[in-house]
Design a protein around this motif. Structure first.
Motif, PDB file in Angstrom:
ATOM      1  N   GLY A  81       2.902 -44.918  97.292  1.00 41.98           N
ATOM      2  CA  GLY A  81       2.854 -43.488  97.495  1.00 41.98           C
ATOM      3  C   GLY A  81       2.131 -43.075  98.743  1.00 41.98           C
ATOM      4  O   GLY A  81       1.982 -43.832  99.701  1.00 41.98           O
ATOM      5  N   GLY A  82       1.665 -41.816  98.743  1.00 43.71           N
ATOM      6  CA  GLY A  82       0.993 -41.285  99.908  1.00 43.71           C
ATOM      7  C   GLY A  82      -0.237 -42.085 100.286  1.00 43.71           C
ATOM      8  O   GLY A  82      -0.588 -42.189 101.459  1.00 43.71           O
ATOM      9  N   THR A 100       9.180 -35.038 108.914  1.00 47.94           N
ATOM     10  CA  THR A 100       8.494 -35.377 107.662  1.00 47.94           C
ATOM     11  C   THR A 100       7.837 -34.141 107.056  1.00 47.94           C
ATOM     12  O   THR A 100       7.682 -34.055 105.838  1.00 47.94           O
ATOM     13  CB  THR A 100       7.437 -36.468 107.897  1.00 47.94           C
ATOM     14  OG1 THR A 100       6.414 -35.975 108.781  1.00 47.94           O
ATOM     15  CG2 THR A 100       8.050 -37.706 108.525  1.00 47.94           C
ATOM     16  N   THR A 141       0.939 -45.080 102.123  1.00 47.38           N
ATOM     17  CA  THR A 141       1.448 -44.686 103.430  1.00 47.38           C
ATOM     18  C   THR A 141       0.326 -44.717 104.460  1.00 47.38           C
ATOM     19  O   THR A 141       0.520 -45.114 105.602  1.00 47.38           O
ATOM     20  CB  THR A 141       2.050 -43.274 103.360  1.00 47.38           C
ATOM     21  OG1 THR A 141       3.098 -43.274 102.397  1.00 47.38           O
ATOM     22  CG2 THR A 141       2.618 -42.842 104.702  1.00 47.38           C
ATOM     23  N   PHE A 184      10.798 -41.392  95.878  1.00 49.52           N
ATOM     24  CA  PHE A 184       9.447 -41.195  96.391  1.00 49.52           C
ATOM     25  C   PHE A 184       9.068 -42.334  97.335  1.00 49.52           C
ATOM     26  O   PHE A 184       8.503 -42.122  98.413  1.00 49.52           O
ATOM     27  CB  PHE A 184       8.437 -41.143  95.242  1.00 49.52           C
ATOM     28  CG  PHE A 184       8.207 -39.763  94.681  1.00 49.52           C
ATOM     29  CD1 PHE A 184       7.933 -38.689  95.506  1.00 49.52           C
ATOM     30  CD2 PHE A 184       8.236 -39.544  93.315  1.00 49.52           C
ATOM     31  CE1 PHE A 184       7.700 -37.420  94.992  1.00 49.52           C
ATOM     32  CE2 PHE A 184       8.007 -38.284  92.786  1.00 49.52           C
ATOM     33  CZ  PHE A 184       7.733 -37.221  93.633  1.00 49.52           C
ATOM     34  N   TYR A 188       4.364 -43.611  91.188  1.00 56.16           N
ATOM     35  CA  TYR A 188       4.705 -43.697  92.607  1.00 56.16           C
ATOM     36  C   TYR A 188       3.454 -43.921  93.454  1.00 56.16           C
ATOM     37  O   TYR A 188       3.419 -44.756  94.362  1.00 56.16           O
ATOM     38  CB  TYR A 188       5.441 -42.427  93.004  1.00 56.16           C
ATOM     39  CG  TYR A 188       5.216 -41.961  94.420  1.00 56.16           C
ATOM     40  CD1 TYR A 188       5.793 -42.630  95.498  1.00 56.16           C
ATOM     41  CD2 TYR A 188       4.438 -40.834  94.675  1.00 56.16           C
ATOM     42  CE1 TYR A 188       5.583 -42.190  96.788  1.00 56.16           C
ATOM     43  CE2 TYR A 188       4.231 -40.395  95.963  1.00 56.16           C
ATOM     44  CZ  TYR A 188       4.801 -41.073  97.017  1.00 56.16           C
ATOM     45  OH  TYR A 188       4.586 -40.632  98.286  1.00 56.16           O
ATOM     46  N   GLU A 189       2.395 -43.177  93.156  1.00 54.70           N
ATOM     47  CA  GLU A 189       1.144 -43.357  93.884  1.00 54.70           C
ATOM     48  C   GLU A 189       0.613 -44.777  93.708  1.00 54.70           C
ATOM     49  O   GLU A 189       0.081 -45.377  94.633  1.00 54.70           O
ATOM     50  CB  GLU A 189       0.097 -42.345  93.404  1.00 54.70           C
ATOM     51  CG  GLU A 189       0.325 -40.937  93.897  1.00 54.70           C
ATOM     52  CD  GLU A 189       0.067 -40.793  95.392  1.00 54.70           C
ATOM     53  OE1 GLU A 189      -0.539 -41.699  96.003  1.00 54.70           O
ATOM     54  OE2 GLU A 189       0.507 -39.786  95.967  1.00 54.70           O
ATOM     55  N   ALA A 217       8.280 -42.176 101.304  1.00 54.87           N
ATOM     56  CA  ALA A 217       6.971 -42.589 101.809  1.00 54.87           C
ATOM     57  C   ALA A 217       7.116 -43.582 102.956  1.00 54.87           C
ATOM     58  O   ALA A 217       6.396 -43.514 103.957  1.00 54.87           O
ATOM     59  CB  ALA A 217       6.149 -43.200 100.672  1.00 54.87           C
ATOM     60  N   THR A 257      -2.428 -35.867 109.131  1.00 51.33           N
ATOM     61  CA  THR A 257      -1.242 -36.626 109.536  1.00 51.33           C
ATOM     62  C   THR A 257      -1.283 -36.939 111.028  1.00 51.33           C
ATOM     63  O   THR A 257      -0.936 -38.039 111.457  1.00 51.33           O
ATOM     64  CB  THR A 257       0.036 -35.845 109.201  1.00 51.33           C
ATOM     65  OG1 THR A 257       0.034 -35.531 107.808  1.00 51.33           O
ATOM     66  CG2 THR A 257       1.271 -36.665 109.507  1.00 51.33           C
TER      67      THR A 257
END
Length: 552
Positions: free
Chosen positions: A76-77, A177, A80, A158, A71-72, A162, A312
């Motif tokens: 992923g994050g 979120t 993002t 995921f 996913y990363e 994201a 964030t």
């Protein structure tokens, strides 16, 4: 997607929300993030209480690592953080507030993720053979593969989560979120409750996909990730975004693809380190991977509460400043973010170092987990605690590069970090006893973040000029000074507990009393010293606390 308001010429852009202050935006997420991290940690503790630290939990954690890292690599994050600057710029430049651009991203992302998930499920045995070293018979590749079949579909959810998070954050919406992972944790807790009620034990020889224990644990975990993604749908609607397929190409998707390519390399270099780390842990003493994973989650708990909300909130702000060419403001954001994290995280690092073993025993020495396993887990946390601030600052530095649409530099920094980390990991089994390998892995992980901080600082100086290093070092120095005093008080209180607790009490009782007395006492002392030093960055928080106390 369709906008919630329309005009004569089609969808009207949703008016941009006034940008909240950094303190207000990050503070609004703190409670949600706290609940999220605590419930997540609680679900992991429950896993250990019900199943114990051994082959089953190691296999489950190894299988869970596969979808999380794929996913990363895909969306992923890390990606993002690339999407947020692009979405912010689209909102700024497009007549429709970036709606069409957002629609195309939300159409293509899940489709690509679904394709990746199908390929991953087909290759599940190959993937688990890469992550799990079964040569020492301390791991069970067959069980890890069975879990992987059920966990790899998480890639789709995921990716959807994201994308939703990026869209909402770019529009200044942070609360939903931050709360979404709580729902995932609730589903996992329910799943573990059902698992505990199942009759019999999970069969390891042979491993069967039809085993109810495997099905409940694997499918329930995936369901939690799906709930985490789709619980954000109401917030998406409130932000003016409703689902509608939109195909076609936008030239900025080419820009995204370029940034995503470098970001994927960033993730791939990190995954290489995780693969080596996981193989070494699964070949060491039984339960090493579980101890490492849970210590890592405990390590991230204070960062998740204090650092994630700050990062964030600061990302859209830095992106807007970078889009306006205001590099001075970007540097101010970096300096302020680093100083705030130093003042918040260094005291926590000191506490984890002093009472890490007590934390491990107090929380995990229950159910099927022995004192020795819990103590090892706590010790793993203690020896890695020094890396908490470097970890947070390293991620903040990466956000600075990404806010300037530079994904290449973070990838190169990650490559340098892995050139150090991977050989060091491979040395652990040669230099340490099997039961101590997990301690070596934790130290190396934190040392890698420290190296990344140093490299990132040098690179940023070259890229954007002189930084606020003097102010940052002063804040770090003051935090270390206060933490040293608080840590000494904490250690003394812990020793005093050993004298006061009645002879013959259990090791668990010693650790629990030490945790609830020495820990708070040391932290209060640390922050009292920081308050007495009258540090500028802490004044807003201290003034707010003072007003609350006076009202009472």
């Amino acid at each position: 997607m369709t906008a919630s308001t329309t005009g004569a010429n089609g969808p009207a852009p949703v008016p941009a929300k006034a940008e909240p202050s950094l303190a207000k935006a990050s503070g609004s997420m703190a409670i949600a993030t706290l609940v999220s991290r605590i419930t997540g940690f609680g679900s992991r503790a429950l896993l250990l209480w019900i199943i114990g630290s051994g082959v089953i939990t190691d296999s489950y954690n190894a299988a869970l690592t596969v979808p999380m890292q794929i996913y990363e690599l895909l969306l992923g994050g890390v990606l993002t953080s690339v999407l947020v600057p692009l979405l912010v710029r689209a909102q700024k430049d497009d007549a429709d507030g970036g709606l069409a651009y957002t629609q195309r991203l939300l159409t293509m992302g899940p489709v690509l993720a679904a394709g990746a998930a199908i390929v991953a499920v087909a290759c599940a045995p190959l993937l688990t053979s890469i992550y799990v070293d079964g040569s020492t018979n301390r791991a069970n590749p067959e069980l890890a593969t069975a879990f992987a079949y059920l966990l790899l579909p998480e890639i789709v959810f995921f990716a959807i989560g994201a994308l939703f998070m990026a869209v909402l954050n770019a529009r200044g919406v942070f609360g939903p979120t931050a709360w979404a992972p709580v729902m995932n944790n609730v589903v996992v807790v329910i799943t573990l409750g059902v698992y505990a009620l199942l009759p019999g034990e999970l069969t390891l020889d042979p491993v069967r996909m039809t085993d109810a224990h495997v099905l409940v644990l694997g499918a329930g975990t995936t369901l939690g990730i799906a709930v985490q993604a789709f619980v954000m749908l109401p917030a998406m609607r409130k932000a003016g975004v409703r689902f509608r397929w939109r195909w076609g190409w936008d030239k900025r998707l080419t820009e995204f693809a370029g940034l995503a390519g470098w970001t994927s390399l960033y993730a791939a270099f990190g995954i290489a380190g995780i693969v080596v780390n996981t193989r070494v842990a699964t070949a060491a003493a039984e339960g090493s991977l579980t101890n490492y994973s849970l210590a890592w989650q405990l390590f991230q708990l204070p960062y998740g509460i204090l650092g994630v909300s700050l990062l964030t909130a600061i990302m859209p702000r830095m992106s807007r400043n970078a889009a306006d060419g205001n590099i001075k403001a970007v540097k101010n954001d970096l300096g302020l973010g680093t100083r705030l994290m130093a003042l918040m995280l260094v005291p926590v690092s000191g506490a984890l170092t002093v009472i890490g073993s007590d934390i491990g025993v107090s929380i995990f020495n229950l159910g099927k987990t022995s004192y020795e396993q819990a103590y090892s887990l706590g010790s793993t946390l203690a020896v890695s605690a020094f890396g908490l601030l470097p970890y947070a600052v390293n991620l903040l530095q990466m956000r600075v590069f990404q806010s300037m649409k530079d994904a290449r530099t973070p990838a190169l920094i990650m490559l340098i970090m892995m050139v150090f980390k991977i050989p060091a990991i491979l040395l652990c089994p040669r230099l340490l006893a099997p039961e101590d390998v997990v301690l070596g892995l934790a130290v190396i992980n934190s040392a890698t973040f420290l190296l990344g901080w140093i490299i990132g600082d040098i690179w940023l100086r070259i890229r954007i000029g002189r930084l606020e290093t003097g102010k940052t070092l002063r804040s770090v120095g003051l935090a270390v000074f206060a933490t040293t005093i608080g840590g000494a008080i904490m250690f003394s209180a812990s020793v005093l507990v050993d004298w006061i607790v009645p002879v013959g009490s259990s090791d668990y009782w010693y650790s629990f009393v030490s945790l609830i007395t020495a820990g708070p006492l040391g932290l209060i002392a640390t922050f009292a010293v920081l308050a007495a030093l009258d540090i500028k960055e802490l004044r807003p928080a201290l003034n707010r606390i003072g007003r609350i106390v006076r009202r009472k």
